[in-house]
Design an enzyme around this catalytic site. Structure first.
Site, PDB file in Angstrom:
ATOM      1  N   HIS A  84     -64.210 -56.106  71.662  1.00 40.14           N
ATOM      2  CA  HIS A  84     -64.396 -56.582  73.026  1.00 40.14           C
ATOM      3  C   HIS A  84     -65.600 -55.882  73.634  1.00 40.14           C
ATOM      4  O   HIS A  84     -65.806 -54.696  73.433  1.00 40.14           O
ATOM      5  CB  HIS A  84     -63.143 -56.266  73.855  1.00 40.14           C
ATOM      6  CG  HIS A  84     -63.246 -56.733  75.273  1.00 40.14           C
ATOM      7  ND1 HIS A  84     -63.043 -58.037  75.639  1.00 40.14           N
ATOM      8  CD2 HIS A  84     -63.553 -56.064  76.416  1.00 40.14           C
ATOM      9  CE1 HIS A  84     -63.213 -58.156  76.942  1.00 40.14           C
ATOM     10  NE2 HIS A  84     -63.526 -56.978  77.435  1.00 40.14           N
ATOM     11  N   ASP A 163     -53.067 -60.373  85.240  1.00 34.65           N
ATOM     12  CA  ASP A 163     -54.498 -60.048  85.324  1.00 34.65           C
ATOM     13  C   ASP A 163     -55.276 -61.206  85.925  1.00 34.65           C
ATOM     14  O   ASP A 163     -56.214 -60.994  86.700  1.00 34.65           O
ATOM     15  CB  ASP A 163     -55.063 -59.701  83.941  1.00 34.65           C
ATOM     16  CG  ASP A 163     -56.546 -59.375  84.040  1.00 34.65           C
ATOM     17  OD1 ASP A 163     -56.883 -58.357  84.674  1.00 34.65           O
ATOM     18  OD2 ASP A 163     -57.376 -60.145  83.542  1.00 34.65           O
ATOM     19  N   ARG A 170     -59.203 -59.223  93.209  1.00 35.44           N
ATOM     20  CA  ARG A 170     -60.182 -58.119  93.244  1.00 35.44           C
ATOM     21  C   ARG A 170     -61.592 -58.649  93.456  1.00 35.44           C
ATOM     22  O   ARG A 170     -62.400 -58.039  94.166  1.00 35.44           O
ATOM     23  CB  ARG A 170     -60.112 -57.325  91.922  1.00 35.44           C
ATOM     24  CG  ARG A 170     -58.866 -56.481  91.798  1.00 35.44           C
ATOM     25  CD  ARG A 170     -58.704 -55.972  90.370  1.00 35.44           C
ATOM     26  NE  ARG A 170     -59.873 -55.265  89.901  1.00 35.44           N
ATOM     27  CZ  ARG A 170     -60.271 -55.223  88.627  1.00 35.44           C
ATOM     28  NH1 ARG A 170     -59.582 -55.833  87.683  1.00 35.44           N
ATOM     29  NH2 ARG A 170     -61.346 -54.559  88.293  1.00 35.44           N
ATOM     30  N   SER A 185     -57.203 -53.921  83.134  1.00 36.37           N
ATOM     31  CA  SER A 185     -57.456 -55.357  83.016  1.00 36.37           C
ATOM     32  C   SER A 185     -57.905 -55.689  81.584  1.00 36.37           C
ATOM     33  O   SER A 185     -57.363 -56.592  80.940  1.00 36.37           O
ATOM     34  CB  SER A 185     -58.537 -55.753  84.031  1.00 36.37           C
ATOM     35  OG  SER A 185     -59.079 -57.004  83.751  1.00 36.37           O
ATOM     36  N   LYS A 189     -55.182 -57.249  78.209  1.00 38.04           N
ATOM     37  CA  LYS A 189     -55.450 -58.488  77.467  1.00 38.04           C
ATOM     38  C   LYS A 189     -55.595 -58.201  75.968  1.00 38.04           C
ATOM     39  O   LYS A 189     -55.104 -58.946  75.129  1.00 38.04           O
ATOM     40  CB  LYS A 189     -56.714 -59.155  78.023  1.00 38.04           C
ATOM     41  CG  LYS A 189     -56.462 -59.784  79.398  1.00 38.04           C
ATOM     42  CD  LYS A 189     -57.712 -60.329  80.040  1.00 38.04           C
ATOM     43  CE  LYS A 189     -58.600 -59.277  80.615  1.00 38.04           C
ATOM     44  NZ  LYS A 189     -59.626 -59.678  81.531  1.00 38.04           N
TER      45      LYS A 189
END
Ligand code: URA
Length: 432
Positions: A84, A163, A170, A185, A189
């Protein structure tokens, strides 16, 4: 039963919340029982007073429990790896790393997102490939990893719904840039998607969320800690995002560059990051190899052609045509010329990202259509010497007006000086 005003007040005053209190808050918010204004006030209290490691883990755990989770190890009987990036300009790393890792015999399963602001998203890039399907069911996702060794898809709506709601809140309440909320967050995931070993690429600099190496280290440490608490192995690479990664910025242009990179003909900085991330993933996999051997395997997959075969099998498996010649191309291509002799001392990633967005490559509202063909190709990067009139970049545009605007913006992103800047590589640090 929690009393939400009391939790907000306690956090506002610098107190700690118990795990169960955080869980009730998050799950209540996801169900719609805790209204947006209370959750926004709580996020702002967190902005000022922070969450410690235990609280951040409680938040992450509650977010994971808000929806479905996958257990890829049980489904496949193998250790699945995932990567990621926190988001940058020209970041197409997964498109090259996935096939390389799969070519080395390690299952790669990844759920990706769409572009955010000036940063591009992997799903949008994949959708520039004619026919490519990013929406697979969970069963199709698992079956494809089993059969082809790699799948990259959009996150299913059932995964971490907390999320989705919290991020949207947010985004409009000035509470995005809070390290513990970013860490939870991202990690909720990744953890819910089921991979056991995760390589995180934390981007640092002008084009990234984290502008300084110190901030990036704090985020990386929190994410590694969250992974450990959940029994997963996590390594964070801290990498340069002061200038765009590689040359291409824009969806189809980036897919082409990823294709070139799996054949060993990509730009140097991007190729280096791809091999580093691949080697780290292989070292975390169930192959039982050390980092050095992982690097050698990744290099061999590229030079021997196995990575290209894996790329083509993967793209076909998801309905796409892997031939780079079928990617959409923009009708107008303009050159950006160096205004003087010298060295490129700076190439602003943010400015190039915004130029690509304004060419039509990004969304201003969540319902905007994006143009997959447009973008910028940076032919010269920081440290390169140029003569006046040399082509430093190309703009790929839908029409002349947008092309002219982008040429000026990209030219302004290049700073030229008499001396080359102090060189540094793409990898700035490793945590975990
Ligand atoms: N990316 C995410 O997924 N979440 C954040 O909070 C920031 C970046």
């Amino acid at each position: 039963m929690i009393r939400v005003p009391e939790l907000i007040e306690r956090k506002r005053n610098g107190g700690e919340l118990a795990d169960e209190e955080i869980a009730e808050l998050v799950l209540g918010f996801t169900r719609g029982d805790v209204p947006d204004y209370q959750m926004a006030a709580w996020c702002m209290a967190v902005y000022f007073k922070g969450l410690d490691g235990r609280e951040t883990h409680a938040l992450t755990d509650a977010m994971i429990r808000s929806g479905e989770t996958l257990d890829l190890a049980s489904a496949l009987g193998r250790r699945v790896v995932d990567k990621h990036s926190t988001g940058g300009v020209g970041d197409k790393t997964s498109l090259a790393v996935g096939p390389i890792v799969a070519a080395c015999g390690v299952p790669f399963g990844k759920m990706s997102g769409r572009g955010l602001g000036h940063t591009g998203g992997t799903l949008d890039k994949l959708e520039s490939i004619p026919g490519f399907r990013v929406e697979l069911t969970t069963d199709e996702f698992v079956a494809q990893i089993r059969k082809v060794g790699i799948a990259i898809i959009g996150q299913t709506g059932d995964l971490v719904p907390a999320d989705k709601r919290l991020y949207a809140l947010r985004d409009v309440t000035a509470t995005v840039d809070i390290v513990s909320l970013i860490a939870s967050s991202i990690m909720s995931k990744k953890l819910a998607a089921g991979a056991e070993a995760i390589v995180l690429d934390v981007k640092v600099g002008d084009g990234a969320f984290m502008k300084t190496l110190d901030d990036a280290r704090i985020l990386a440490e929190q994410m590694v800690d969250l992974g450990r608490r959940e029994g997963r192995e996590v390594v964070c690479l801290l990498t340069d995002m002061d200038q765009p990664l590689g040359g291409a910025v824009g969806h189809a242009l980036e897919v082409r560059e990823a294709y070139e990179t799996v054949t060993g003909h990509g730009p140097a900085d991007f190729g280096e990051l791809v091999l580093e991330a691949s080697a780290r993933l292989l070292a975390l996999s169930d192959l039982g190899v050390e980092l050095e051997e992982g690097r050698r395997l990744a290099e061999m997959a590229v030079s021997g052609g196995a990575a290209l075969v894996a790329y083509e099998r993967w793209v076909r498996a998801q309905g796409g045509d892997p031939d780079p010649d079928v990617l959409p191309s923009a009708p107008v291509v303009r050159e950006v010329l160096a205004s003087r002799d010298g060295f490129v001392t700076r190439l602003g990633a943010y400015a190039v990202g915004v130029a690509a967005l304004e060419l039509g490559g990004g969304r201003r509202t969540k319902d905007d259509e994006i143009d997959h063909a447009v973008g910028v190709v940076c032919r010269r990067k920081r440290g390169d010497g140029v003569d006046e009139g040399d082509v430093v970049a190309e703009v790929h545009a839908r029409d002349d007006t947008s092309a002219e605007r982008a040429v000026s913006a990209v030219l302004a992103a290049y700073e030229l000086g008499d001396e080359p800047p102090r060189p540094h590589g793409i990898l700035l640090d490793v945590i975990g």
